[in-house]
Write a protein that holds these residues in place. Structure first.
Motif, PDB file in Angstrom:
ATOM      1  N   THR A   1      -6.129   1.636   0.414  1.00 36.33           N
ATOM      2  CA  THR A   1      -5.087   1.695  -0.609  1.00 36.33           C
ATOM      3  C   THR A   1      -3.736   1.260  -0.061  1.00 36.33           C
ATOM      4  O   THR A   1      -2.953   0.598  -0.747  1.00 36.33           O
ATOM      5  CB  THR A   1      -4.978   3.130  -1.155  1.00 36.33           C
ATOM      6  OG1 THR A   1      -6.256   3.540  -1.667  1.00 36.33           O
ATOM      7  CG2 THR A   1      -3.951   3.209  -2.271  1.00 36.33           C
TER       8      THR A   1
ATOM      9  N   MET B   1      -2.940   2.686  -9.248  1.00 32.36           N
ATOM     10  CA  MET B   1      -3.519   3.551  -8.223  1.00 32.36           C
ATOM     11  C   MET B   1      -2.644   3.614  -6.978  1.00 32.36           C
ATOM     12  O   MET B   1      -2.385   4.697  -6.438  1.00 32.36           O
ATOM     13  CB  MET B   1      -4.917   3.044  -7.849  1.00 32.36           C
ATOM     14  CG  MET B   1      -5.592   3.835  -6.751  1.00 32.36           C
ATOM     15  SD  MET B   1      -7.305   3.328  -6.500  1.00 32.36           S
ATOM     16  CE  MET B   1      -7.083   1.630  -5.969  1.00 32.36           C
TER      17      MET B   1
ATOM     18  N   SER C   1      -9.982  10.818  -5.258  1.00 31.16           N
ATOM     19  CA  SER C   1     -10.766  10.535  -6.466  1.00 31.16           C
ATOM     20  C   SER C   1      -9.958  10.794  -7.738  1.00 31.16           C
ATOM     21  O   SER C   1     -10.091  10.064  -8.727  1.00 31.16           O
ATOM     22  CB  SER C   1     -12.036  11.386  -6.474  1.00 31.16           C
ATOM     23  OG  SER C   1     -11.717  12.775  -6.412  1.00 31.16           O
TER      24      SER C   1
ATOM     25  N   ARG D   1      -7.811   7.813  -8.349  1.00 28.71           N
ATOM     26  CA  ARG D   1      -8.620   6.669  -8.791  1.00 28.71           C
ATOM     27  C   ARG D   1      -9.007   6.815 -10.256  1.00 28.71           C
ATOM     28  O   ARG D   1      -8.923   5.852 -11.041  1.00 28.71           O
ATOM     29  CB  ARG D   1      -9.876   6.547  -7.919  1.00 28.71           C
ATOM     30  CG  ARG D   1      -9.573   6.151  -6.490  1.00 28.71           C
ATOM     31  CD  ARG D   1     -10.840   6.069  -5.645  1.00 28.71           C
ATOM     32  NE  ARG D   1     -10.538   5.716  -4.281  1.00 28.71           N
ATOM     33  CZ  ARG D   1     -10.369   4.467  -3.836  1.00 28.71           C
ATOM     34  NH1 ARG D   1     -10.490   3.460  -4.683  1.00 28.71           N
ATOM     35  NH2 ARG D   1     -10.093   4.238  -2.570  1.00 28.71           N
TER      36      ARG D   1
ATOM     37  N   HIS E   1      -6.123   6.134 -12.438  1.00 28.89           N
ATOM     38  CA  HIS E   1      -5.925   4.683 -12.515  1.00 28.89           C
ATOM     39  C   HIS E   1      -6.811   4.072 -13.600  1.00 28.89           C
ATOM     40  O   HIS E   1      -6.335   3.345 -14.477  1.00 28.89           O
ATOM     41  CB  HIS E   1      -6.243   4.056 -11.155  1.00 28.89           C
ATOM     42  CG  HIS E   1      -6.327   2.562 -11.157  1.00 28.89           C
ATOM     43  ND1 HIS E   1      -5.234   1.756 -10.922  1.00 28.89           N
ATOM     44  CD2 HIS E   1      -7.379   1.728 -11.377  1.00 28.89           C
ATOM     45  CE1 HIS E   1      -5.607   0.491 -10.996  1.00 28.89           C
ATOM     46  NE2 HIS E   1      -6.905   0.450 -11.257  1.00 28.89           N
TER      47      HIS E   1
ATOM     48  N   PRO F   1      -6.406  -3.415  -7.987  1.00 26.52           N
ATOM     49  CA  PRO F   1      -5.895  -2.581  -6.892  1.00 26.52           C
ATOM     50  C   PRO F   1      -4.896  -3.309  -5.999  1.00 26.52           C
ATOM     51  O   PRO F   1      -4.109  -2.683  -5.317  1.00 26.52           O
ATOM     52  CB  PRO F   1      -7.170  -2.211  -6.126  1.00 26.52           C
ATOM     53  CG  PRO F   1      -8.242  -2.245  -7.158  1.00 26.52           C
ATOM     54  CD  PRO F   1      -7.870  -3.397  -8.053  1.00 26.52           C
TER      55      PRO F   1
END
Length: 277
Positions: free
Chosen positions: A102, A111, A133, A136, A139, A181
């Motif tokens: 990330t 995210m 999680s 995510r 997102h 991402p």
């Protein structure tokens, strides 16, 4: 250079840029948004052309240039070093620090911005490398929500005008960018068609050139919010997602304009007459 970049898994075959250093999951959102665009318009001929273009660009041309065997080998390597790790299908770490983690890139995606915002008190080099999680799933939820809101704004009035089509496609493009991402600040140059559509719609309402103070302020904010994160020492603006929020303000303005629809002929004529008087 092209061969080296492709070997790292950051470019598609033949060096065609498909979003430098972007992940496979982000490209999936691009396909989803384009499918939503063609489904909303019921433009099946355009959708068929889009599908044929993908087949030609991803299969036919590489096979003709590289040969079927080498093309297959390139895709197998891409799957091992990039797609597999991105989807947690294998544990290859050769692209982890460059692409997968990330914090690997200065992304403005939902995210990454949420993850960085939660860890603003930690030095950039020592933050948790991967989002949790909950981040995510947040997102993905935001991606779905913003896509549905865009479709809802555009579906209120099905009579299409050139500016309306550009607004709709531009709004979907912005959502596609922040869905990936990996979304660098320079990716927001793709908002220019949306800006021009907003200017055109405003000109129609006013019966000539000129912008309302609100739209002028919004466009000025785009310049400021996309410039500050690039200045050395002001990286906190990038971590906090300043460019992302500016893009969302532009997206919201486009959706409001779509919801209101194109000005009627009477409104345009009245604006022109008022200017002439």
């Amino acid at each position: 250079m092209i061969g080296g970049d492709f070997g790292r898994g950051s470019r598609s075959l033949l060096g065609l840029e498909s979003g430098r250093r972007s992940s496979f999951r982000g490209r999936c959102f691009l396909c989803t948004d384009w499918c939503a665009w063609h489904d909303w318009r019921r433009d099946w001929r355009a959708a068929a052309g889009w599908a044929l273009g993908l087949a030609a660009g991803l299969l036919l041309v590489p096979a003709l240039v590289l040969g079927p065997a080498r093309t297959l080998g390139c895709y197998e390597r891409l799957g091992v070093v990039l797609i597999g790790p991105a989807l947690h299908l294998n544990k290859d770490e050769s692209r982890t620090k460059e692409l997968i983690e990330t914090t690997a890139t200065d992304s403005q995606a939902f995210m990454v911005v949420i993850h960085n915002t939660l860890h603003l008190d930690v030095d950039r080099l020592h933050r948790a490398p991967n989002a949790g999680s909950a981040v995510r799933w947040t997102h993905f939820g935001l991606v779905g929500l913003f896509t549905l809101l865009t479709l809802a704004a555009a579906s209120r009035r099905r009579v299409e005008d050139p500016a309306g089509v550009a607004l709709f496609l531009g709004a979907l493009t912005l959502i596609m960018l922040v869905s990936s991402p990996v979304c660098h600040t320079h990716y927001f140059v793709l908002s220019l068609p949306l800006v021009m559509a907003l200017v055109a719609r405003e000109s129609d309402r006013r019966g000539g050139m000129g912008l309302q103070p609100g739209l002028s302020a919004l466009l000025a904010a785009q310049v400021v919010c996309n410039t500050l994160p690039l200045i050395a020492g002001l990286e906190v603006f990038k971590d906090a997602g300043l460019a992302l929020y500016a893009a969302l303000a532009l997206w919201a303005t486009a959706c409001v304009s779509l919801w209101r629809g194109a000005p009627s002929v009477e409104v345009r004529l009245g604006a022109v007459m008022a200017k002439a008087a």
